[in-house]
Motif scaffolding. Sequence first.
Motif, PDB file in Angstrom:
ATOM      1  N   PHE A   1     -27.321  45.324 -22.550  1.00 31.58           N
ATOM      2  CA  PHE A   1     -26.995  45.424 -21.123  1.00 31.58           C
ATOM      3  C   PHE A   1     -26.716  46.881 -20.740  1.00 31.58           C
ATOM      4  O   PHE A   1     -27.149  47.346 -19.678  1.00 31.58           O
ATOM      5  CB  PHE A   1     -25.783  44.560 -20.787  1.00 31.58           C
ATOM      6  CG  PHE A   1     -26.120  43.134 -20.451  1.00 31.58           C
ATOM      7  CD1 PHE A   1     -26.851  42.826 -19.318  1.00 31.58           C
ATOM      8  CD2 PHE A   1     -25.702  42.095 -21.275  1.00 31.58           C
ATOM      9  CE1 PHE A   1     -27.173  41.516 -19.002  1.00 31.58           C
ATOM     10  CE2 PHE A   1     -26.015  40.782 -20.974  1.00 31.58           C
ATOM     11  CZ  PHE A   1     -26.749  40.484 -19.835  1.00 31.58           C
ATOM     12  N   ALA A   2     -25.984  47.595 -21.606  1.00 28.64           N
ATOM     13  CA  ALA A   2     -25.663  48.997 -21.328  1.00 28.64           C
ATOM     14  C   ALA A   2     -26.934  49.843 -21.270  1.00 28.64           C
ATOM     15  O   ALA A   2     -27.094  50.697 -20.376  1.00 28.64           O
ATOM     16  CB  ALA A   2     -24.709  49.536 -22.395  1.00 28.64           C
ATOM     17  N   PHE A   3     -27.854  49.611 -22.202  1.00 29.67           N
ATOM     18  CA  PHE A   3     -29.105  50.369 -22.232  1.00 29.67           C
ATOM     19  C   PHE A   3     -29.929  50.091 -20.976  1.00 29.67           C
ATOM     20  O   PHE A   3     -30.465  51.019 -20.354  1.00 29.67           O
ATOM     21  CB  PHE A   3     -29.905  49.994 -23.482  1.00 29.67           C
ATOM     22  CG  PHE A   3     -31.230  50.698 -23.589  1.00 29.67           C
ATOM     23  CD1 PHE A   3     -31.299  52.004 -24.075  1.00 29.67           C
ATOM     24  CD2 PHE A   3     -32.408  50.077 -23.206  1.00 29.67           C
ATOM     25  CE1 PHE A   3     -32.508  52.668 -24.178  1.00 29.67           C
ATOM     26  CE2 PHE A   3     -33.625  50.731 -23.307  1.00 29.67           C
ATOM     27  CZ  PHE A   3     -33.674  52.023 -23.781  1.00 29.67           C
ATOM     28  N   CYS A   4     -30.036  48.822 -20.613  1.00 29.40           N
ATOM     29  CA  CYS A   4     -30.816  48.451 -19.425  1.00 29.40           C
ATOM     30  C   CYS A   4     -30.202  49.048 -18.165  1.00 29.40           C
ATOM     31  O   CYS A   4     -30.918  49.503 -17.257  1.00 29.40           O
ATOM     32  CB  CYS A   4     -30.892  46.934 -19.290  1.00 29.40           C
ATOM     33  SG  CYS A   4     -31.867  46.124 -20.583  1.00 29.40           S
ATOM     34  N   TYR A   5     -28.869  49.071 -18.108  1.00 30.85           N
ATOM     35  CA  TYR A   5     -28.178  49.633 -16.939  1.00 30.85           C
ATOM     36  C   TYR A   5     -28.435  51.133 -16.829  1.00 30.85           C
ATOM     37  O   TYR A   5     -28.724  51.658 -15.744  1.00 30.85           O
ATOM     38  CB  TYR A   5     -26.682  49.357 -17.048  1.00 30.85           C
ATOM     39  CG  TYR A   5     -25.869  49.961 -15.918  1.00 30.85           C
ATOM     40  CD1 TYR A   5     -25.811  49.336 -14.673  1.00 30.85           C
ATOM     41  CD2 TYR A   5     -25.170  51.155 -16.096  1.00 30.85           C
ATOM     42  CE1 TYR A   5     -25.078  49.892 -13.632  1.00 30.85           C
ATOM     43  CE2 TYR A   5     -24.431  51.712 -15.067  1.00 30.85           C
ATOM     44  CZ  TYR A   5     -24.388  51.072 -13.834  1.00 30.85           C
ATOM     45  OH  TYR A   5     -23.657  51.630 -12.808  1.00 30.85           O
ATOM     46  N   LEU A   6     -28.354  51.841 -17.963  1.00 28.50           N
ATOM     47  CA  LEU A   6     -28.584  53.293 -17.958  1.00 28.50           C
ATOM     48  C   LEU A   6     -30.034  53.621 -17.603  1.00 28.50           C
ATOM     49  O   LEU A   6     -30.306  54.650 -16.964  1.00 28.50           O
ATOM     50  CB  LEU A   6     -28.228  53.878 -19.332  1.00 28.50           C
ATOM     51  CG  LEU A   6     -26.738  53.870 -19.702  1.00 28.50           C
ATOM     52  CD1 LEU A   6     -26.543  54.344 -21.131  1.00 28.50           C
ATOM     53  CD2 LEU A   6     -25.941  54.761 -18.738  1.00 28.50           C
ATOM     54  N   LYS A   7     -30.963  52.769 -18.023  1.00 30.12           N
ATOM     55  CA  LYS A   7     -32.379  52.977 -17.736  1.00 30.12           C
ATOM     56  C   LYS A   7     -32.795  52.395 -16.377  1.00 30.12           C
ATOM     57  O   LYS A   7     -33.964  52.427 -16.022  1.00 30.12           O
ATOM     58  CB  LYS A   7     -33.235  52.353 -18.838  1.00 30.12           C
ATOM     59  CG  LYS A   7     -33.156  53.087 -20.170  1.00 30.12           C
ATOM     60  CD  LYS A   7     -33.756  54.478 -20.078  1.00 30.12           C
ATOM     61  CE  LYS A   7     -33.745  55.192 -21.402  1.00 30.12           C
ATOM     62  NZ  LYS A   7     -34.366  56.545 -21.310  1.00 30.12           N
ATOM     63  N   LYS A   8     -31.770  51.869 -15.657  1.00 38.32           N
ATOM     64  CA  LYS A   8     -32.021  51.290 -14.323  1.00 38.32           C
ATOM     65  C   LYS A   8     -33.057  50.159 -14.353  1.00 38.32           C
ATOM     66  O   LYS A   8     -33.888  50.032 -13.451  1.00 38.32           O
ATOM     67  CB  LYS A   8     -32.447  52.378 -13.332  1.00 38.32           C
ATOM     68  CG  LYS A   8     -31.352  53.406 -13.052  1.00 38.32           C
ATOM     69  CD  LYS A   8     -31.786  54.440 -12.046  1.00 38.32           C
ATOM     70  CE  LYS A   8     -30.658  55.321 -11.555  1.00 38.32           C
ATOM     71  NZ  LYS A   8     -29.719  55.794 -12.572  1.00 38.32           N
ATOM     72  N   MET A   9     -33.005  49.363 -15.417  1.00 39.53           N
ATOM     73  CA  MET A   9     -33.871  48.185 -15.502  1.00 39.53           C
ATOM     74  C   MET A   9     -33.235  47.031 -14.728  1.00 39.53           C
ATOM     75  O   MET A   9     -32.010  46.926 -14.667  1.00 39.53           O
ATOM     76  CB  MET A   9     -34.064  47.761 -16.971  1.00 39.53           C
ATOM     77  CG  MET A   9     -34.794  48.776 -17.806  1.00 39.53           C
ATOM     78  SD  MET A   9     -35.017  48.191 -19.519  1.00 39.53           S
ATOM     79  CE  MET A   9     -35.864  49.596 -20.228  1.00 39.53           C
ATOM     80  N   PRO A  10     -34.043  46.174 -14.128  1.00 38.76           N
ATOM     81  CA  PRO A  10     -33.495  45.060 -13.334  1.00 38.76           C
ATOM     82  C   PRO A  10     -32.761  44.051 -14.212  1.00 38.76           C
ATOM     83  O   PRO A  10     -33.319  43.550 -15.186  1.00 38.76           O
ATOM     84  CB  PRO A  10     -34.747  44.434 -12.702  1.00 38.76           C
ATOM     85  CG  PRO A  10     -35.870  44.805 -13.624  1.00 38.76           C
ATOM     86  CD  PRO A  10     -35.528  46.167 -14.145  1.00 38.76           C
ATOM     87  N   LEU A  11     -31.524  43.773 -13.873  1.00 35.73           N
ATOM     88  CA  LEU A  11     -30.723  42.835 -14.648  1.00 35.73           C
ATOM     89  C   LEU A  11     -30.408  41.562 -13.872  1.00 35.73           C
ATOM     90  O   LEU A  11     -29.863  40.612 -14.435  1.00 35.73           O
ATOM     91  CB  LEU A  11     -29.405  43.494 -15.090  1.00 35.73           C
ATOM     92  CG  LEU A  11     -29.526  44.553 -16.189  1.00 35.73           C
ATOM     93  CD1 LEU A  11     -28.230  45.327 -16.331  1.00 35.73           C
ATOM     94  CD2 LEU A  11     -29.908  43.909 -17.511  1.00 35.73           C
ATOM     95  N   ARG A  12     -30.738  41.561 -12.608  1.00 34.26           N
ATOM     96  CA  ARG A  12     -30.482  40.382 -11.786  1.00 34.26           C
ATOM     97  C   ARG A  12     -31.731  39.500 -11.711  1.00 34.26           C
ATOM     98  O   ARG A  12     -32.821  39.986 -11.439  1.00 34.26           O
ATOM     99  CB  ARG A  12     -30.060  40.800 -10.378  1.00 34.26           C
ATOM    100  CG  ARG A  12     -28.709  41.498 -10.313  1.00 34.26           C
ATOM    101  CD  ARG A  12     -28.306  41.765  -8.875  1.00 34.26           C
ATOM    102  NE  ARG A  12     -27.001  42.408  -8.796  1.00 34.26           N
ATOM    103  CZ  ARG A  12     -26.391  42.732  -7.652  1.00 34.26           C
ATOM    104  NH1 ARG A  12     -26.990  42.464  -6.489  1.00 34.26           N
ATOM    105  NH2 ARG A  12     -25.215  43.306  -7.666  1.00 34.26           N
ATOM    106  N   PHE A  13     -31.516  38.219 -11.990  1.00 38.58           N
ATOM    107  CA  PHE A  13     -32.606  37.258 -11.908  1.00 38.58           C
ATOM    108  C   PHE A  13     -32.170  36.092 -11.020  1.00 38.58           C
ATOM    109  O   PHE A  13     -30.973  35.821 -10.890  1.00 38.58           O
ATOM    110  CB  PHE A  13     -32.985  36.741 -13.296  1.00 38.58           C
ATOM    111  CG  PHE A  13     -33.509  37.804 -14.218  1.00 38.58           C
ATOM    112  CD1 PHE A  13     -34.808  38.269 -14.093  1.00 38.58           C
ATOM    113  CD2 PHE A  13     -32.706  38.341 -15.212  1.00 38.58           C
ATOM    114  CE1 PHE A  13     -35.299  39.257 -14.940  1.00 38.58           C
ATOM    115  CE2 PHE A  13     -33.188  39.325 -16.067  1.00 38.58           C
ATOM    116  CZ  PHE A  13     -34.494  39.782 -15.924  1.00 38.58           C
TER     117      PHE A  13
END
Length: 318
Positions: free
Chosen positions: A46-58
């Motif tokens: 989750f931290a990596f995806c957040y830093l890379k600005k990847m979409p986390l909301r589905f």
Amino acid sequence: MSNSFLYVVTVLIWGSTWIAINYQLGDVAPEVSIFYRFALSAVIMFAFCYLKKMPLRFAPKLHFQLFAFGLALFGCNYYLLYNAQGYINSALTCIAFSLIMFANIINAKWWFKTHISSQVYYGGALGLIGIITLFWPQINTVELSQTTLTGLAFCIAGVLFASTGNMLSMKNQKMNMPVLPATAWGMLYGSIFMFVMALISGKEFNFAYTVEYISSLLYLSLFGSVIAFGCYLTLLDRIGAHKASYSTIMFPAVAVIISTFVEGFIWDGYTVIGLLLMLLGNLVVLSKTKAKKQIQTETIVTQSIVTQTPAVTTAQKA
């Protein structure tokens, strides 16, 4: 990253996790250790995806699928395989789990109508025979008792859940859900499942404050889960579950090589023949068929004619 790189990373990491898992066994219950592993993996992902600005909301409806994905691949799969170890030895568990390739072949045809070439069956058969040969000294004395059958039943159930998780991952990607964010949610749901199972089983949520336990937990969480699963699940969509899952057959080969240096494992004829069969099967499964090569050649020639570029030059650039 190229498919070859992703495949090699997956094999090397998962082939080396056995020694880390050994350091996890002892004072802390396996269910609790698995919960720690995937909870930490989910946080990292989750931290990596957040830093890379990847979409986390589905969308809420997609979370039902993500829940099923996490439950199958990061929950039930591990819970059943760890329980199997209480009934049968690790060699028999490894052989049973290698059947995931054939489970993926069946599921890929059923879920996605995937065409499976004959070379995949031949290569998979060679790999399975190779694993059986490799571990023959450890399994030739095993009696087909009620205990053995129970352990094998746990293994087969774990394989079916793992294969289902593979299919759900491919479905996630076909629905345009990015691999890493979807995996982060899957690991979170899987860790919640393991937490609940540990509670139901009455396991103590203790922790081993030793260098071995902490370092192995970090390795399994970061490398064995975040990186390896990221590579493997990407391969599922790129080359298909039937080919990507051959990496599970190659794990014992890496484990044997590491054991040779770490534990002084002594090779014999079974070791050599088994490894050679596994490597041969790997080459058969991943090599391109003649028909596919011919199609690619024809495509290159056609493109070169259209662009008025010499075919040889285009092929060389490709």
